[in-house]
Enzyme design. Structure first.
Site, PDB file in Angstrom:
ATOM      1  CB  CYS A  64      12.961   9.246   8.049  1.00 43.42           C
ATOM      2  SG  CYS A  64      14.131   8.194   7.186  1.00 43.42           S
ATOM      3  CD  GLU A 121       9.459  13.217  11.516  1.00 41.47           C
ATOM      4  OE1 GLU A 121       8.316  12.741  11.667  1.00 41.47           O
ATOM      5  OE2 GLU A 121      10.384  12.610  10.958  1.00 41.47           O
ATOM      6  CD  GLU A 171      12.971   0.987   9.598  1.00 44.48           C
ATOM      7  OE1 GLU A 171      13.617   2.015   9.872  1.00 44.48           O
ATOM      8  OE2 GLU A 171      13.421  -0.159   9.767  1.00 44.48           O
ATOM      9  CE  LYS A 212      -1.991   3.074   2.408  1.00 43.50           C
ATOM     10  NZ  LYS A 212      -2.071   4.163   1.447  1.00 43.50           N
ATOM     11  N   GLY A 216       6.636   5.282   8.232  1.00 45.40           N
ATOM     12  CA  GLY A 216       5.731   6.430   8.287  1.00 45.40           C
ATOM     13  C   GLY A 216       5.786   7.066   9.658  1.00 45.40           C
ATOM     14  CB  SER A 217       3.588   9.538  11.171  1.00 41.99           C
ATOM     15  OG  SER A 217       2.335   8.910  11.015  1.00 41.99           O
ATOM     16  N   GLY A 245       2.023   4.265  13.253  1.00 39.13           N
ATOM     17  CA  GLY A 245       2.716   3.089  13.801  1.00 39.13           C
ATOM     18  C   GLY A 245       1.991   2.531  15.018  1.00 39.13           C
TER      19      GLY A 245
HETATM   20  P1  NAD Z   1       1.994   8.553   7.484  1.00 39.91           P
HETATM   21  O1  NAD Z   1       2.226   7.766   8.726  1.00 39.91           O
HETATM   22  O2  NAD Z   1       0.960   9.587   7.481  1.00 39.91           O
HETATM   23  O3  NAD Z   1       1.647   7.567   6.284  1.00 39.91           O
HETATM   24  C1  NAD Z   1       2.464   6.470   5.962  1.00 39.91           C
HETATM   25  C2  NAD Z   1       1.623   5.404   5.278  1.00 39.91           C
HETATM   26  O4  NAD Z   1       0.671   4.915   6.214  1.00 39.91           O
HETATM   27  C3  NAD Z   1       0.830   5.905   4.071  1.00 39.91           C
HETATM   28  O5  NAD Z   1       0.813   4.921   3.081  1.00 39.91           O
HETATM   29  C4  NAD Z   1      -0.558   6.108   4.658  1.00 39.91           C
HETATM   30  O6  NAD Z   1      -1.586   6.019   3.708  1.00 39.91           O
HETATM   31  C5  NAD Z   1      -0.629   4.947   5.648  1.00 39.91           C
HETATM   32  N1  NAD Z   1      -1.627   5.121   6.711  1.00 39.91           N
HETATM   33  C6  NAD Z   1      -2.138   6.280   7.212  1.00 39.91           C
HETATM   34  N2  NAD Z   1      -3.066   6.010   8.167  1.00 39.91           N
HETATM   35  C7  NAD Z   1      -3.136   4.657   8.276  1.00 39.91           C
HETATM   36  C8  NAD Z   1      -3.903   3.752   9.087  1.00 39.91           C
HETATM   37  N3  NAD Z   1      -4.783   4.198   9.981  1.00 39.91           N
HETATM   38  N4  NAD Z   1      -3.700   2.433   8.939  1.00 39.91           N
HETATM   39  C9  NAD Z   1      -2.776   1.953   8.064  1.00 39.91           C
HETATM   40  N5  NAD Z   1      -2.051   2.758   7.247  1.00 39.91           N
HETATM   41  C10 NAD Z   1      -2.220   4.090   7.349  1.00 39.91           C
HETATM   42  O7  NAD Z   1       3.437   9.146   7.096  1.00 39.91           O
HETATM   43  P2  NAD Z   1       3.812  10.084   5.856  1.00 39.91           P
HETATM   44  O8  NAD Z   1       3.296  11.448   6.113  1.00 39.91           O
HETATM   45  O9  NAD Z   1       3.457   9.393   4.579  1.00 39.91           O
HETATM   46  O10 NAD Z   1       5.414  10.065   5.980  1.00 39.91           O
HETATM   47  C11 NAD Z   1       6.108  10.883   6.826  1.00 39.91           C
HETATM   48  C12 NAD Z   1       6.566  10.128   8.063  1.00 39.91           C
HETATM   49  O11 NAD Z   1       7.314   8.964   7.690  1.00 39.91           O
HETATM   50  C13 NAD Z   1       7.515  10.949   8.908  1.00 39.91           C
HETATM   51  O12 NAD Z   1       7.202  10.779  10.260  1.00 39.91           O
HETATM   52  C14 NAD Z   1       8.872  10.361   8.585  1.00 39.91           C
HETATM   53  O13 NAD Z   1       9.868  10.558   9.551  1.00 39.91           O
HETATM   54  C15 NAD Z   1       8.537   8.916   8.427  1.00 39.91           C
HETATM   55  N6  NAD Z   1       9.592   8.229   7.676  1.00 39.91           N
HETATM   56  C16 NAD Z   1      10.406   7.348   8.338  1.00 39.91           C
HETATM   57  C17 NAD Z   1      11.440   6.696   7.645  1.00 39.91           C
HETATM   58  C18 NAD Z   1      12.353   5.704   8.335  1.00 39.91           C
HETATM   59  O14 NAD Z   1      13.075   4.978   7.646  1.00 39.91           O
HETATM   60  N7  NAD Z   1      12.346   5.620   9.652  1.00 39.91           N
HETATM   61  C19 NAD Z   1      11.625   6.963   6.288  1.00 39.91           C
HETATM   62  C20 NAD Z   1      10.773   7.877   5.649  1.00 39.91           C
HETATM   63  C21 NAD Z   1       9.745   8.500   6.352  1.00 39.91           C
END
Ligand code: NAD
Length: 494
Positions: free
Chosen positions: A299, A398, A264, A188, A241-242, A246
């Site tokens: 990130c 962040e 992550e 996804k 993601g965030s 998570g």
């Molecule tokens: P996000 O958490 O909003 O979204 C990430 C993914 O999760 C997307 O595909 C989104 O559609 C999905 N998602 C959202 N709500 C969900 C739910 N309720 N259930 C399941 N999936 C859901 O993050 P973002 O805004 O896309 O990315 C930015 C974040 O990602 C920042 O916090 C950044 O630090 C982090 N990030 C971490 C790394 C790492 O390697 N640690 C790398 C890149 C980005």
């Protein structure tokens, strides 16, 4: 050398409405399509399909059927290697087209994106292709009347959920080890950056990946991501993601089948500059890119500069010169250093952080404003804020934007205290000419990655993962295979 003409021809190509990829077929979503807005000009680029719960369930069932069928999961590793090498070849062949497509919906400057996205994805597929027929099981050190074998088996169906900042790179970090180990995957992508991953799925099919082994469902996280994370056919979730999402994934796992969840997450990484750094000019130049590339939407960005008080003013001056010299512009122009902020919402959040920091007493040295508004796109000037105290929100939260928080320190102990005064533990750096201090700082700063006299660049050979609230598990390196394999013991009486 990048050819602007070739890039312009690719960007002019219309992007057709996208579909879901389930069981080897392109199918419409059962929910209404979603507009994809380009951050370059704020215009609608195309639509992606919106999966409904039943589409997600079908994708997970297709992945399960493919896994149980064994065409991929029981294929000899040398066979999987061939397919993944072909996928790497195709990704390289299409590198520029994939990169331009991805930039049109995520906004990363092309100089960075070409290396970090398609280039890195191809390298990742090749690396795990090469690795997978060299990973051995174990024979336990038992007595002679028994044989203890430890096998590594694929887990089954992996749900892979990725963000918008580097879809191909982060997608490949999870897809390559998952597929190499013999798993099936339901992917996804972020709803605002799905295009390049959908094209990658097409290339994977062309490379010979059997039907149902890789499925892609697109749409909002709150519906599509949730359905995937709750699905009983999914054995492991690999997420980037965030932190907020998570946390939800851990709940979904608890509410469904206790699938393993690897996270992550975000960071607030300290970039620590001592007065004895070997080359302060180099440190300033690299630190500027360490926070401002991809508009700070990285990130591991070095978003907190901790600097020795004795060089604070001089170092901030040098850094400001580099920040102000960066050409922020159209991400598809080869002369651009920093591209677009990904979305209007993200841009508004970044600007709000500057306001909050000022209201808490920090000083804006440069940037802090939206620029190039006449293009309709989302751009922000690289921003440096000094006088940021550890309790300020800018030091703790962040931003995920081009905003650097600067805090001075007086000695090594204070630098360590400030560096660790965060819930995050993803990355960091130390700049020093002392080998002993470098090793001490690597040991004392709680992060998954520490750079010494550089920022960024660790390649696929080393793991990337967070500690504290930056996550668990690792992408990259052989350690990534741990997420996608189970250990099975065979205890044989002889
Ligand atoms: P996000 O958490 O909003 O979204 C990430 C993914 O999760 C997307 O595909 C989104 O559609 C999905 N998602 C959202 N709500 C969900 C739910 N309720 N259930 C399941 N999936 C859901 O993050 P973002 O805004 O896309 O990315 C930015 C974040 O990602 C920042 O916090 C950044 O630090 C982090 N990030 C971490 C790394 C790492 O390697 N640690 C790398 C890149 C980005």
């Amino acid at each position: 050398m990048l050819d602007q003409g070739e890039i312009d021809a690719l960007r002019a190509a219309p992007v057709p409405a996208q579909k879901l990829f389930i069981g080897g077929k392109w199918v419409a979503g059962s929910q209404p399509p979603i507009d994809v807005i380009s951050p370059i000009d704020g215009k609608v680029l195309t639509t992606i399909a919106q999966a409904g719960a039943e589409d997600v369930a079908r994708a997970c069932a297709a992945a399960r059927t493919a896994f149980e069928g064994g065409a991929w999961s029981r294929m000899a590793p040398a066979g999987r290697k061939k397919v993944l090498h072909r996928l790497a070849d195709l990704t390289e062949r299409e590198a520029l087209a994939l990169t331009v497509l991805g930039i049109r919906d995520n906004g990363t400057e092309i100089g960075m994106a070409l290396k970090a996205e398609a280039g890195s994805a191809a390298g990742t597929f090749r690396w795990y292709a090469e690795a997978i027929d060299k990973v051995y099981g174990e024979i336990a050190p038992t007595g002679g009347d028994v044989l203890g074998l430890v096998h590594r088996e694929p887990v089954g169906v992996a749900g892979v959920i990725v963000p918008w900042n580097f879809p191909l790179m982060i997608g490949a970090w999870k897809l390559a080890p998952a597929l190499a180990a013999g798993n099936s995957v339901v992917l996804k992508p972020a709803e605002s950056a799905s295009l390049s991953l959908l094209r990658l799925a097409e290339l994977a099919a062309e490379a010979g990946l059997p039907e149902g082994v890789l499925n892609v469902v697109t749409g909002p996280g709150a519906s599509v991501g949730e359905a995937l994370a709750l699905d009983m056919n999914v054995d492991v979730l690999a997420f980037t993601g965030s932190g907020g999402v998570g946390r939800r994934l851990l709940e979904y796992s608890a509410r469904s089948n206790l699938k393993r969840v690897y996270l992550e997450l975000g960071g607030k990484s300290p970039n620590i500059v001592f007065a004895d750094a070997p080359d302060l000019e180099e440190a300033a130049k690299v630190s500027a890119m360490g926070i401002f590339r991809n508009s700070g939407q990285v990130c591991v960005a070095g978003s907190r500069l901790l600097v020795d008080r004795s060089i604070h003013d001089d170092f901030v001056d040098r850094l400001t010169s580099y920040a102000e010299a960066l050409r922020v512009g159209d991400p598809l122009e080869v002369t651009t250093d920093v591209g677009a902020v990904h979305s209007l919402r993200q841009l508004e959040g970044d600007l709000q952080f500057v306001e909050i920091a000022e209201s808490e007493g920090a000083t804006r040295v440069t940037g802090g404003q939206r620029i190039r508004q006449e293009t309709g796109g989302y751009y922000m000037a690289p921003t440096i804020m000094t006088g940021v105290a550890p309790e300020h929100r800018l030091a703790r939260e962040e931003v995920f934007g081009p905003v650097l928080a600067v805090t001075p320190f007086d000695d090594e102990d204070e630098a360590v205290r400030l560096a660790n005064a965060t819930e995050f533990g993803l990355a960091g750096a130390v700049w020093t000419g002392s080998l002993s201090r470098a090793h001490r700082m690597v040991a004392r700063v709680k992060t998954g990655v520490m750079h010494v006299n550089t920022y960024g660049g660790p390649d696929i050979t080393v793991p990337l993962g967070g500690v504290k609230q930056s996550g668990n598990g690792h992408d990259k390196s052989l350690h990534a295979l741990d997420k996608f394999t189970d250990l099975k013991t065979a205890w044989i009486k002889l």
